[in-house]
Write an enzyme that holds these catalytic residues in place. Structure first.
Site, PDB file in Angstrom:
ATOM      1  N   HIS A  28       0.750  -1.114   0.107  1.00 38.87           N
ATOM      2  CA  HIS A  28      -0.137  -0.069   0.108  1.00 38.87           C
ATOM      3  C   HIS A  28       0.889   1.112  -0.099  1.00 38.87           C
ATOM      4  CE1 HIS A  28      -2.880  -3.189   1.464  1.00 38.87           C
ATOM      5  NE2 HIS A  28      -3.863  -2.220   1.361  1.00 38.87           N
ATOM      6  N   GLU A  49       6.670  -1.998  13.248  1.00 40.50           N
ATOM      7  CA  GLU A  49       6.065  -0.505  13.086  1.00 40.50           C
ATOM      8  C   GLU A  49       6.375   0.106  14.401  1.00 40.50           C
ATOM      9  OE1 GLU A  49       4.357  -3.195  11.828  1.00 40.50           O
ATOM     10  OE2 GLU A  49       4.261  -2.748   9.639  1.00 40.50           O
ATOM     11  N   GLN A 112      -6.533  -5.879   4.301  1.00 41.00           N
ATOM     12  CA  GLN A 112      -6.149  -4.644   5.423  1.00 41.00           C
ATOM     13  C   GLN A 112      -7.103  -3.313   5.635  1.00 41.00           C
ATOM     14  OE1 GLN A 112      -1.698  -6.058   3.779  1.00 41.00           O
ATOM     15  NE2 GLN A 112      -1.531  -4.091   5.077  1.00 41.00           N
ATOM     16  N   GLY A 415       5.308   5.687  30.311  1.00 43.07           N
ATOM     17  CA  GLY A 415       5.909   4.617  31.016  1.00 43.07           C
ATOM     18  C   GLY A 415       5.911   3.366  30.183  1.00 43.07           C
TER      19      GLY A 415
END
Ligand SMILES: Cc1ncc(C[n+]2csc(CCOP(=O)(O)OP(=O)(O)O)c2C)c(N)n1
Length: 558
Positions: A28, A49, A112, A415
């Site tokens: 894509h 990612e 997707q 955190g």
């Protein structure tokens, strides 16, 4: 002449001086990779990612310019969510370009299919879907502007695969507008006078400089103002070291020195600059004493007085505020605050001395504070130190004596474990001439461990020092302190040979069991000229003071 969507992205990034994109491939978004390659933009392709997002985040933190992450439709977008949230809570400039299924396939269940705009809405400053190929460049420029204007933050731009792959006549594309320097709101003359009047009347003043000072590019201005008015400075995160912490006015970080000051030598006046009330000011056990007068300066008006008291609220850019304050302060006489500065330093040092036993060379087990002190010392003059972990982060906050701003990357409000290796890799790209060292817990390094491969492929010689206490230490210690040793559940990890695993990716590897071997091993790793992993086996029972305090107060950790 025609131009495709990927080329329009690359043109806009080039016009803004973007050096790198961080991402992981998918069909894509291939036009962006192709065009960025042709345009000479460095492509740092990661193994997850999340890591690409954290690298873009760290680039934004270190350079003040938005880091750019490019992720594919669907799972690429969902994988980057954690990194976007991390940047959002810390107000870091970052642009995420997400792929998307083709516009024309909406509601047809294509591969997707996922709508990134609503997903990203609550964790970005600005989020948009691009529908028109010829306007892609405009949107990219707008995204870069949104990320850096006012209070910085992450933005998300979603470009459907058909919009990206399509070509358009160059003549139909509007020329890109030049990037404008962000507006910097100034404080009023009256506000400046009030600050100086309260500061000169104070007997025990302190400046609490948050990360906003660094993001405003005001580190030098902070030092100048502190020196002119003889005001000690506590600093947080990447701003630490703006006033060197080996000099009398640089007291240390919020978590260690700030706490020591609040309870050992409470200030009577606090000037909060680009600092927010919250986790780092101690939450309900605030390090801002209730009796102190407080002035808060923040570029974002809504932050003023949020979560704590501000007797005077000034909505202004920290650099503008510090310049105006310094100019006006020159014509005043400032009291000699020698005694107060000495008291403040003694209080902060007393906190450090609590751990002098950890540095005792006759100790048989390696105390994690010792690892933190060693690594902090080795990067003090030259290098970027990144820190990841629970107790490991607390030890580092306490051991660090920062001497230069912009060279320390740690946890923010999320955190978020797993930032460490991506942060260290981005640090190496941002400061290629300096060593990049990561101090991490053994649990945390596991989250993005495959980025050792990214380090090797891109020839990024970072040194990873693992505080291996064989557990999710902070959680295990919380269970032990609050519930008893027989309630240690799901927090033990075992003596994993992370060094061997890193070696398998092509890294230099060191394994350390004895204290005297630690420094030489780290030195060898830093000199190896390639990514390195130093697996240091530490005392599993050393509990950080922050964890002890939280457990005693009945506050669960993150
Ligand atoms: C992504 C994420 N998952 C879980 C947690 C909860 N958590 C906070 S501290 C901690 C333990 C960290 O262990 P390690 O990285 O080994 O560092 P140590 O505390 O042992 O120094 C965990 C799991 C978190 N903060 N972030």
């Amino acid at each position: 002449m025609t131009v495709n969507g990927g080329q329009l992205v690359a043109q806009a990034l080039t016009s803004a001086g973007t050096k790198y994109i961080f991402g992981l491939h998918g069909g894509h978004i291939d036009p962006i990779f192709q065009a960025c390659h042709d345009a000479g933009i460095g492509i740092i392709d990661t193994r997850h990612e999340q890591a690409a997002g954290h690298m873009a985040d760290a680039w934004g933190r270190l350079t003040g310019k938005p880091g750019v992450a490019v992720v594919t439709a669907g799972p690429g977008v969902t994988d980057v969510v954690t990194a976007v949230a991390n940047a959002y809570l810390d107000c870091v400039p970052m642009v995420v370009i997400g792929g998307r299924h083709p516009l024309e396939d909406d509601e047809m269940m294509p591969l997707q299919e996922l709508h990134g705009v609503p997903l990203m809405h609550s964790i970005t400053k600005w989020t948009r879907l691009v529908r028109d190929t010829s306007r892609i460049g405009e949107y990219v420029v707008a995204a870069l502007h949104q990320a850096t204007s006012g209070r910085p933050g992450p933005v998300f731009l979603e470009i459907p695969a058909d919009v990206l792959a399509a070509s358009t006549e160059e003549s139909s594309v509007k020329p890109l507008s030049a990037a404008e320097a962000p507006a910097r709101p100034r404080p009023s003359v009256e506000a400046v006078e009030s600050v100086l009047a309260m500061l000169s009347a104070a007997e025990r003043p302190v400046i609490m400089a948050g990360r906003g000072v660094w993001f405003a590019g005001a580190a030098d201005e902070l030092r100048e103002f502190a020196e002119l008015t003889a005001t000690p400075v506590l600093a947080n995160g990447i701003t630490r070291g703006a006033v060197p912490e080996d000099t009398p006015l640089g007291i240390g970080g919020f978590l260690g020195a700030g706490r020591a000051l609040a309870f050992g030598a409470p200030p009577d006046f606090v000037l909060m600059l680009g600092a927010r009330y919250g986790l780092f000011t101690g939450g309900r056990q605030s390090i801002v004493p209730p009796s102190a007068r407080v002035i808060q300066v923040d570029v974002e008006a809504e932050e003023l007085g949020r979560g704590g008291r501000a007797d005077l609220r000034i909505a202004a850019d920290c650099r503008e505020a510090l310049r105006a304050l310094t100019d006006a302060a020159r014509s005043r006489a400032w009291p000699d605050r020698g005694a107060w500065i000495q008291n403040a330093n003694s209080a902060a040092n007393a906190a450090r001395m609590m751990f002098s036993g950890a540095l005792d060379p006759s100790r048989t087990t390696i105390h994690p504070y010792r690892v933190a002190a060693e690594v902090a010392g080795m990067t003090a003059e030259r290098g970027v130190l990144s820190v990841d972990g629970g107790d490991t982060f607390v030890w580092a906050e306490l051991a660090l004596e920062a001497r230069r701003p912009g060279r320390y990357l740690g946890h923010g409000y999320l955190g978020c474990l797993g930032i460490g290796l991506p942060f260290a890799l981005a640090a190496k790209l941002a400061h290629p001439d300096e060593p990049s060292v990561l101090l991490t817990g053994d649990g945390s390094i596991g989250l993005n461990f495959t980025e050792f491969d990214t380090a090797v492929r891109h020839n990024l010689p970072v040194t990873v020092v693992i505080n291996n206490d064989q557990a999710w230490g902070m959680c295990k210690h919380e269970q032990t302190v609050r519930l008893g040793a027989d309630r240690v559940i799901a927090t033990e990890l075992g003596a994993v040979r992370y060094d061997k695993a890193a070696e398998a990716f092509g890294a230099h590897a060191e394994y350390v069991e004895r204290a005297e071997d630690m420094r030489p091993a780290i030195e060898r790793a830093m000199a190896a000229g390639r990514p390195a992993c130093v697996n240091v086996m530490t005392d599993p029972d050393a509990i950080s003071p922050a964890q002890q305090a939280m457990a005693a107060a009945g506050v669960g950790n993150h």
